[in-house]
Design a protein around this motif. Sequence first.
Motif, mmCIF file in Angstrom:
data_model
loop_
_atom_site.group_PDB
_atom_site.id
_atom_site.type_symbol
_atom_site.label_atom_id
_atom_site.label_comp_id
_atom_site.label_asym_id
_atom_site.label_seq_id
_atom_site.Cartn_x
_atom_site.Cartn_y
_atom_site.Cartn_z
ATOM 1 N N ALA A 1 -48.481 -5.245 -13.551
ATOM 2 C CA ALA A 1 -47.413 -5.254 -12.559
ATOM 3 C C ALA A 1 -46.956 -3.820 -12.316
ATOM 4 N N THR A 2 -46.261 -3.629 -11.220
ATOM 5 C CA THR A 2 -45.724 -2.307 -10.902
ATOM 6 C C THR A 2 -44.314 -2.190 -11.465
ATOM 7 N N GLY A 3 -43.999 -1.012 -11.982
ATOM 8 C CA GLY A 3 -42.668 -0.803 -12.536
ATOM 9 C C GLY A 3 -42.185 0.619 -12.315
ATOM 10 N N VAL A 4 -40.953 0.860 -12.741
ATOM 11 C CA VAL A 4 -40.348 2.187 -12.619
ATOM 12 C C VAL A 4 -39.875 2.634 -13.998
ATOM 13 N N VAL B 1 -38.684 0.512 -19.092
ATOM 14 C CA VAL B 1 -39.213 0.442 -17.727
ATOM 15 C C VAL B 1 -38.667 -0.813 -17.045
ATOM 16 N N THR B 2 -38.572 -0.753 -15.732
ATOM 17 C CA THR B 2 -38.090 -1.899 -14.963
ATOM 18 C C THR B 2 -39.213 -2.458 -14.105
ATOM 19 N N ASN B 3 -39.445 -3.766 -14.224
ATOM 20 C CA ASN B 3 -40.445 -4.442 -13.398
ATOM 21 C C ASN B 3 -39.938 -4.444 -11.955
ATOM 22 N N SER B 4 -40.718 -3.867 -11.053
ATOM 23 C CA SER B 4 -40.277 -3.720 -9.664
ATOM 24 C C SER B 4 -40.059 -5.060 -8.973
ATOM 25 N N ARG B 5 -40.786 -6.066 -9.393
ATOM 26 C CA ARG B 5 -40.689 -7.371 -8.738
ATOM 27 C C ARG B 5 -39.570 -8.228 -9.330
ATOM 28 N N SER B 6 -39.550 -8.346 -10.651
ATOM 29 C CA SER B 6 -38.557 -9.219 -11.294
ATOM 30 C C SER B 6 -37.253 -8.501 -11.614
ATOM 31 N N LYS B 7 -37.270 -7.176 -11.550
ATOM 32 C CA LYS B 7 -36.124 -6.330 -11.902
ATOM 33 C C LYS B 7 -35.753 -6.431 -13.385
ATOM 34 N N ILE C 1 -45.071 3.301 -12.062
ATOM 35 C CA ILE C 1 -46.161 3.172 -13.027
ATOM 36 C C ILE C 1 -46.707 1.744 -13.037
ATOM 37 N N ILE C 2 -47.839 1.583 -13.704
ATOM 38 C CA ILE C 2 -48.432 0.265 -13.903
ATOM 39 C C ILE C 2 -48.009 -0.255 -15.277
ATOM 40 N N ILE C 3 -47.468 -1.481 -15.303
ATOM 41 C CA ILE C 3 -47.137 -2.135 -16.570
ATOM 42 C C ILE C 3 -48.304 -3.046 -16.932
ATOM 43 N N ASN C 4 -48.945 -2.746 -18.034
ATOM 44 C CA ASN C 4 -50.101 -3.526 -18.479
ATOM 45 C C ASN C 4 -49.666 -4.397 -19.655
ATOM 46 N N ALA C 5 -49.496 -5.703 -19.383
ATOM 47 C CA ALA C 5 -49.086 -6.655 -20.422
ATOM 48 C C ALA C 5 -50.295 -7.491 -20.808
ATOM 49 N N SER C 6 -50.608 -7.527 -22.106
ATOM 50 C CA SER C 6 -51.818 -8.245 -22.506
ATOM 51 C C SER C 6 -51.720 -8.758 -23.930
ATOM 52 N N ASN C 7 -52.609 -9.712 -24.230
ATOM 53 C CA ASN C 7 -52.844 -10.172 -25.596
ATOM 54 C C ASN C 7 -54.322 -10.493 -25.705
ATOM 55 N N SER C 8 -54.728 -11.169 -26.755
ATOM 56 C CA SER C 8 -56.150 -11.449 -26.958
ATOM 57 C C SER C 8 -56.714 -12.432 -25.937
ATOM 58 N N MET C 9 -55.841 -13.146 -25.240
ATOM 59 C CA MET C 9 -56.290 -14.195 -24.322
ATOM 60 C C MET C 9 -56.164 -13.808 -22.850
ATOM 61 N N MET C 10 -55.221 -12.952 -22.517
ATOM 62 C CA MET C 10 -54.982 -12.662 -21.101
ATOM 63 C C MET C 10 -54.425 -11.261 -20.889
#
Length: 236
Positions: free
Chosen positions: A197-200, A213-219, A184-193
């Motif tokens: 990232a891809t996750g499982v 969920v686990t971030n595929s890159r950082s684990k 899946i796509i992990i969409n991390a956001s706030n009012s500024m940015m």
Amino acid sequence: MNYNVIYKVFAAITLLPFINTAGFASTNTHQARSAQLIEGAEQYVSSQISSSANTRLNISTADIDQRVNLPLCPTPIVYSASLESLQQSNVAVKALCSSTNWYMYLMVNVKQMQPVVVISNAVSPGTILNQSNIELINMNRALLRRTTFSNVDDVMGARIKRRVRPGQPITPNNLCFVCKGDTIIINASNSMMQVKATGVAMQDGNIGDTISVTNSRSKKQINARVASTSEVVVGI
């Protein structure tokens, strides 16, 4: 010639139309009064039972037996039912003619019908729900034991977790919009940015559920809210 026999036959033929007319009049009177009682009882029940905008009352009453005497009431019939009875699917309604103290009970059947999304064709685990295998029908609310869906768009794209028979309502616990092991796509956001990232997915989840969920890159494992069949969101 036996004139006595001829006279009796002639008299019987002469009186026959009057006998039939009286019978029809009696039948018509009973039918009219019966219809009036049934209509009044159903209107009373309808006025006493509240229903939401998403439900529709289906009210019916059995015909009154022709052998039951239904006398003319010179005053309006008064209808009543106990609070306990009004909470049942079969409501015992008392119809009272207060001026003569005559009364009878009518059994009024009440069904609260609501739209429910059901399976239209047999599906196996992992099947994606779409227009070809789901439909919207009206069902008796009293027969629904679990939470259901009332809009086909609410389940479109989700996957079935267990085998479901045709006509069976779809329930949240038998669905996953994001299923364990999905990429899946992990969409991390706030009012500024905003960062994606891809996750499982580590758990099954429906729209609005918070899952692990686990971030595929950082684990790194985080909790995120399911937004669609392919995306979860998290605040930063």
